[in-house]
Write a protein that holds these residues in place. Structure first.
Motif, PDB file in Angstrom:
ATOM      1  N   UNK A 334      -4.384  13.685  13.718  1.00  0.00           N
ATOM      2  CA  UNK A 334      -4.004  14.989  14.005  1.00  0.00           C
ATOM      3  C   UNK A 334      -2.729  14.961  15.118  1.00  0.00           C
ATOM      4  N   UNK A 335      -2.393  13.902  15.738  1.00  0.00           N
ATOM      5  CA  UNK A 335      -1.270  13.585  16.819  1.00  0.00           C
ATOM      6  C   UNK A 335      -0.177  13.164  15.807  1.00  0.00           C
ATOM      7  N   UNK A 336      -0.616  12.192  15.117  1.00  0.00           N
ATOM      8  CA  UNK A 336       0.552  11.542  14.287  1.00  0.00           C
ATOM      9  C   UNK A 336       0.976  12.316  13.248  1.00  0.00           C
ATOM     10  N   UNK A 337       0.132  13.291  12.781  1.00  0.00           N
ATOM     11  CA  UNK A 337       0.584  14.223  11.709  1.00  0.00           C
ATOM     12  C   UNK A 337       1.649  15.032  12.477  1.00  0.00           C
ATOM     13  N   UNK A 338       1.329  15.762  13.641  1.00  0.00           N
ATOM     14  CA  UNK A 338       2.061  16.554  14.562  1.00  0.00           C
ATOM     15  C   UNK A 338       3.508  15.900  14.947  1.00  0.00           C
ATOM     16  N   UNK A 339       3.275  14.339  14.918  1.00  0.00           N
ATOM     17  CA  UNK A 339       4.627  13.800  15.484  1.00  0.00           C
ATOM     18  C   UNK A 339       5.608  13.516  14.116  1.00  0.00           C
ATOM     19  N   UNK A 340       5.022  13.644  12.956  1.00  0.00           N
ATOM     20  CA  UNK A 340       6.066  13.524  11.830  1.00  0.00           C
ATOM     21  C   UNK A 340       6.290  14.850  11.153  1.00  0.00           C
ATOM     22  N   UNK A 341       5.485  15.890  11.607  1.00  0.00           N
ATOM     23  CA  UNK A 341       5.868  17.213  11.098  1.00  0.00           C
ATOM     24  C   UNK A 341       7.262  17.668  11.074  1.00  0.00           C
ATOM     25  N   UNK A 342       8.068  17.322  12.108  1.00  0.00           N
ATOM     26  CA  UNK A 342       9.328  18.114  11.914  1.00  0.00           C
ATOM     27  C   UNK A 342      10.327  17.615  11.058  1.00  0.00           C
ATOM     28  N   UNK A 343       9.903  16.312  10.231  1.00  0.00           N
ATOM     29  CA  UNK A 343      11.016  15.646   9.726  1.00  0.00           C
ATOM     30  C   UNK A 343      10.877  16.061   8.218  1.00  0.00           C
ATOM     31  N   UNK A 344      11.873  16.337   7.621  1.00  0.00           N
ATOM     32  CA  UNK A 344      12.019  16.752   6.347  1.00  0.00           C
ATOM     33  C   UNK A 344      11.508  15.686   5.124  1.00  0.00           C
ATOM     34  N   UNK A 345      12.037  14.395   5.511  1.00  0.00           N
ATOM     35  CA  UNK A 345      11.512  13.279   4.812  1.00  0.00           C
ATOM     36  C   UNK A 345      10.536  12.650   5.626  1.00  0.00           C
ATOM     37  N   UNK A 346       9.388  12.443   5.091  1.00  0.00           N
ATOM     38  CA  UNK A 346       8.304  11.973   6.117  1.00  0.00           C
ATOM     39  C   UNK A 346       7.196  11.201   5.209  1.00  0.00           C
ATOM     40  N   UNK A 347       6.424  10.138   5.927  1.00  0.00           N
ATOM     41  CA  UNK A 347       5.560   9.430   5.126  1.00  0.00           C
ATOM     42  C   UNK A 347       4.416  10.198   4.514  1.00  0.00           C
ATOM     43  N   UNK A 348       3.583   9.858   3.459  1.00  0.00           N
ATOM     44  CA  UNK A 348       2.391  10.447   3.124  1.00  0.00           C
ATOM     45  C   UNK A 348       1.340   9.875   3.991  1.00  0.00           C
ATOM     46  N   UNK A 349       0.648  10.835   4.653  1.00  0.00           N
ATOM     47  CA  UNK A 349      -0.331  10.551   5.671  1.00  0.00           C
ATOM     48  C   UNK A 349      -1.699  10.295   5.161  1.00  0.00           C
ATOM     49  N   UNK A 373      -2.435   1.951   0.314  1.00  0.00           N
ATOM     50  CA  UNK A 373      -1.239   2.391   0.853  1.00  0.00           C
ATOM     51  C   UNK A 373       0.092   2.039  -0.108  1.00  0.00           C
ATOM     52  N   UNK A 374      -0.139   0.752  -0.420  1.00  0.00           N
ATOM     53  CA  UNK A 374       0.877   0.288  -1.519  1.00  0.00           C
ATOM     54  C   UNK A 374       0.914   1.140  -2.758  1.00  0.00           C
ATOM     55  N   UNK A 375      -0.248   1.441  -3.121  1.00  0.00           N
ATOM     56  CA  UNK A 375      -0.523   2.253  -4.240  1.00  0.00           C
ATOM     57  C   UNK A 375       0.082   3.683  -3.948  1.00  0.00           C
ATOM     58  N   UNK A 376      -0.200   4.377  -3.016  1.00  0.00           N
ATOM     59  CA  UNK A 376       0.250   5.579  -2.557  1.00  0.00           C
ATOM     60  C   UNK A 376       1.787   5.638  -2.473  1.00  0.00           C
ATOM     61  N   UNK A 377       2.302   4.464  -2.038  1.00  0.00           N
ATOM     62  CA  UNK A 377       3.791   4.427  -1.902  1.00  0.00           C
ATOM     63  C   UNK A 377       4.543   4.147  -3.173  1.00  0.00           C
ATOM     64  N   UNK A 378       3.753   3.654  -4.146  1.00  0.00           N
ATOM     65  CA  UNK A 378       4.375   3.501  -5.395  1.00  0.00           C
ATOM     66  C   UNK A 378       4.317   4.743  -6.256  1.00  0.00           C
ATOM     67  N   UNK A 379       2.941   5.426  -6.298  1.00  0.00           N
ATOM     68  CA  UNK A 379       2.661   6.541  -7.033  1.00  0.00           C
ATOM     69  C   UNK A 379       2.965   8.030  -6.510  1.00  0.00           C
ATOM     70  N   UNK A 380       2.918   7.980  -5.016  1.00  0.00           N
ATOM     71  CA  UNK A 380       2.937   9.366  -4.389  1.00  0.00           C
ATOM     72  C   UNK A 380       1.849  10.191  -4.548  1.00  0.00           C
ATOM     73  N   UNK A 381       0.618   9.350  -5.027  1.00  0.00           N
ATOM     74  CA  UNK A 381      -0.485  10.218  -5.159  1.00  0.00           C
ATOM     75  C   UNK A 381      -1.613   9.644  -4.269  1.00  0.00           C
ATOM     76  N   UNK A 382      -2.574  10.834  -3.480  1.00  0.00           N
ATOM     77  CA  UNK A 382      -3.400  10.506  -2.927  1.00  0.00           C
ATOM     78  C   UNK A 382      -4.732  11.020  -3.502  1.00  0.00           C
ATOM     79  N   UNK A 383      -5.591   9.890  -3.353  1.00  0.00           N
ATOM     80  CA  UNK A 383      -6.977  10.476  -3.942  1.00  0.00           C
ATOM     81  C   UNK A 383      -7.872  11.252  -2.851  1.00  0.00           C
ATOM     82  N   UNK A 384      -8.019  10.635  -1.688  1.00  0.00           N
ATOM     83  CA  UNK A 384      -8.702  11.358  -0.814  1.00  0.00           C
ATOM     84  C   UNK A 384      -7.844  11.097   0.632  1.00  0.00           C
TER      85      UNK A 384
END
Lengths: 393, 97
Positions: A334-349, A373-384
């Motif tokens: 939750x802290x990491x999510x808050x820290x990247x929240x302000x950015x338009x382009x941000x990593x999938x968490x 993570x390699x899969x998520x970075x490639x496809x942009x899809x998150x299972x869980x």
């Protein structure tokens, strides 16, 4: 370079406390902290420190004694774990609200029920918003170094706040590692003479601690306390710079490992970061751009600084060694999510809960996460988004 | 008195001035106020002994008026007052009447 020794984390921190030689130490034993306070009590009994030991009947009393001794004008320590920290809860707020620079190693352990004595971050995570500064340590060396720096940070005149030094129960507290001790004289000069601020024992200038503040002022005091937290990061960095001069060891608000050009990354606290670094090296050798962020100053959380180093990544997994029972994400997530929240382009968490109650965190766990993570970075899809690592179905 | 802003309050809520509780008037909580009936008073000073605060003043060894700034209206003084021949020297009255 100082003396190189093979000691446990508890022994290393007890040694740091001996070198600092505080005025008062309130101690109550709780696994896996017991051995640390026991070693320190031996120093006191053998005249290696001039510390007044207060052997109390509970952690609630330990923290209360610390509050009294600190308000009286002393340099004060105690240490705890798990239920002990939970039992201190109400006094933790009194220590921070009264701006008392108490230093407390917290040997991280799971909370009951079910009863479990092993390494887990549930205890310190539960106390993360009580106004204490929290420094986290990957190994015995960092625990020793953080313990020494904690005094300078806590006692800084801009801050005067209590500090917890977190280290993993058993994994660090009871494992023997190679560490470098600084010379007694160096530590003594580094922490310096304790400077009192509004001590109760100064009868020439009578003061009262812990007054009743009604609705007309309570919010102003809390707002002022929040403001102090904004000054902590600078002090932590200044103290780290001075510490580097005497030790050669560099500390920041967090550590990044091969993160600058990374596309995928892990965020992980304390001892498990070490295991993960090895796996990152393996992935790097396969040409996969992976890196790690390991927070050191967890409270106050350096949201802006962490956001800046994470924002360019494609996918990040935050690993929590504590669950959140609001059926929500882990606290670090939750802290990491808050820290990247302000950015338009941000990593999938994504969030993984691992190692609860001392369950091993193994290299293959890091491998699994990094492959995902390699899969998520490639496809942009998150299972869980939130999952448990190494739990049996 | 103008209330201070958050930048002006003392760090840690430490009170650095002695005797400042005198400035904190606590008599505004009262629902009942004690009334002193001087002609029934035998100067036993039980009320002064029993008052949990400092709301009963003594002047030259004699009982003086109530200090209503600190009287919370607990009624202990009225309860303990023996009065003169059964007539109480302190009675409780509803505040604002």
């Amino acid at each position: 370079m100082g003396k190189v020794v093979a000691v446990t984390g508890n022994e290393a921190v007890a040694e740091a406390l001996r070198q600092v030689n505080p005025d008062v130490c309130a101690a109550y034993p709780i696994t896996p902290q017991t051995d640390m306070m026991q070693r320190f009590a031996v120093f006191a009994n053998n005249g290696k420190v001039k510390t007044e030991m207060i052997l109390v009947e509970s952690e609630h009393s330990a923290m209360s004694a610390c509050v009294g001794a600190s308000a009286a004008g002393g340099r004060v320590v105690t240490a705890t774990s798990s239920q002990g920290l939970a039992l201190m809860w109400e006094i933790l707020f009194i220590a921070s609200g009264s701006r008392l620079p108490i230093v407390m190693p917290v040997v991280n352990r799971a909370l009951s029920a079910p009863l479990n004595i092993h390494g887990d971050h549930s205890d310190a995570m539960g106390a993360r918003d009580c106004g204490w500064i929290q420094l986290w340590s990957e190994n015995a060396q960092e625990a020793y170094d953080n313990a020494i720096q904690a005094f300078r940070i806590a006692e800084h005149m801009d801050i005067r706040l209590p500090v917890m030094v977190c280290l993993d129960g058993f994994i660090i507290s009871h494992s023997i590692e190679r560490i470098e001790y600084l010379d007694d004289e160096l530590v003594k000069n580094f922490v310096g003479e304790y400077k009192q601020l509004n001590p109760l024992l100064d009868v020439e200038h009578p003061v009262s601690y812990g007054p009743l503040i009604l609705p007309d002022y309570y919010m102003e005091f809390r707002r002022a306390q929040a403001e102090v937290m904004t000054k902590v990061a600078d002090v932590v960095l200044d103290v780290a710079k001075d510490f580097e001069k005497i030790s050669g060891r560099k500390y920041g608000l967090f550590e990044t490992y091969r993160l600058d050009d990374a596309e995928i990354g892990l965020v992980i606290l304390n001892s498990a970061a070490g295991t993960s670094k090895d796996v990152i090296d393996e992935f790097r050798s396969k040409g996969i751009k992976a890196g790690i962020l390991k927070p050191r100053l967890y409270r106050p959380f350096p949201y802006k600084e962490i956001g800046e180093v994470l924002k360019h990544l494609k996918a990040v997994c935050v690993l929590d060694r504590a669950d959140a029972f609001g059926a929500s994400y882990g606290p670090l997530f939750m802290d990491i999510a808050s820290s990247i929240y302000p950015y338009k382009d941000k990593p999938i968490l994504i969030n993984k809960i691992y190692g609860l109650g001392g369950r091993d965190y193994l290299p293959e766990h890091a491998e699994l996460v990094l492959n995902e993570l390699v899969e998520i970075a490639k496809t942009g899809k998150v299972k869980t988004f939130k999952e448990y690592i190494g739990v049996r179905e | 008195m103008k209330l201070k802003g958050w930048k002006e309050v003392n760090p840690g809520a430490v009170i650095t001035e002695a005797g400042s509780a005198l400035k904190f008037k606590t008599g505004s909580w009262r629902a009942f106020r004690p009334k002193w009936i001087e002609e029934n008073c035998i100067q036993c000073l039980f009320c002064w002994i029993y008052c949990p605060d400092m709301a009963i003043k003594v002047k030259d060894g004699k009982r003086a008026e109530f200090d209503y700034d600190y009287c919370k209206g607990c009624g202990i003084c009225a309860l303990e007052c023996p009065g003169k021949k059964g007539n109480k020297a302190i009675v409780m009255e509803e505040e604002g009447k």
